[in-house]
Scaffold this motif. Structure first.
Motif: not given
Length: 231
Positions: A195-208
């Motif tokens: 998951l940390l290979e993603y950039d921070e734009s993944v956070c919204e999807k993770l939060f959902m």
């Protein structure tokens, strides 16, 4: 005398069990020597390859060379050595140098070569293809990579998941997490590193995902990822 004789007999059979006759060991020692010779030849071939072509790679990057012309200099049998030699640069180069490096994979015969590896049923080839397509962020391969997430091998799954994450393929996040829980041998830290290979734009999807997630194991991973990105 009888005790001494029995001791000798026991000692003889003990040696036979512990140490097979030389004739029994011969095929194995020959096999091990053959394997070692093959490894030495492979290492020598790779060293000769690096010595011959490393300077050419730097020239290509410095001169903004033609990726197709450069890759055409290599026979298909040497693609593996070329890719192994390029792999380290994917982690160190940035900007235009990285873009020119990725073109060697994404705009040449190397792409078709790696795609064929990814389509293979052999696990070793599959992992090899996924790894290098991920390094070059070859988004054209994302459909096959997503399908390969369903492979029964944990190593194949991780290779494909890591490649998709390196491409920042956020649409694949749910597939990665859904498949991850099927592998009991994969640790929480390993999935977090993907998951940390993603950039921070993944956070919204993770939060959902966190809000609806039922698995406590995955919830812990998602929370750790969000904390890393300071979301």
């Amino acid at each position: 005398l009888q005790i001494t004789m029995m001791t000798r007999i026991f000692f003889f059979f003990f040696l036979m069990i512990r140490r097979p006759p030389r004739s029994t060991l011969f095929p194995y020692t020959t096999l091990f020597r053959s394997i070692r010779i093959l490894e030495q030849l492979r290492e020598k071939k790779q060293k000769n390859f690096v010595k011959r072509w490393e300077e050419k790679i730097f020239e290509y990057l410095a001169d903004n060379g033609n990726p197709i012309s450069f890759v055409n200099l290599f026979h298909k049998s040497n693609y593996k050595y070329l890719l192994q030699n390029l792999s380290g640069y994917f982690f160190t180069l940035k900007g235009n140098d990285w873009i020119n490096l990725s073109k060697l994979v994404n705009e040449t015969k190397l792409y078709d070569y790696l795609l064929a590896q990814l389509r293979s049923e052999r696990k070793k080839k599959l992992i090899f293809g996924a790894y290098y397509l991920g390094l070059a962020k070859s988004t054209g391969a994302k459909v096959i990579l997503r399908k390969r997430l369903e492979h029964k091998s944990a190593m194949v799954f991780l290779s494909c998941a890591l490649s998709l994450a390196r491409m920042n393929e956020i649409d694949s996040l749910d597939d990665i997490l859904n498949e991850a829980v099927k592998f009991k041998e994969i640790s929480r830290e390993t999935i977090l590193s993907v998951l940390l290979e993603y950039d921070e734009s993944v956070c919204e999807k993770l939060f959902m995902r966190l809000d609806a997630e039922k698995s406590l194991w995955l919830k812990a991973i998602i929370i750790s990822a969000l904390r890393h990105f300071k979301y």
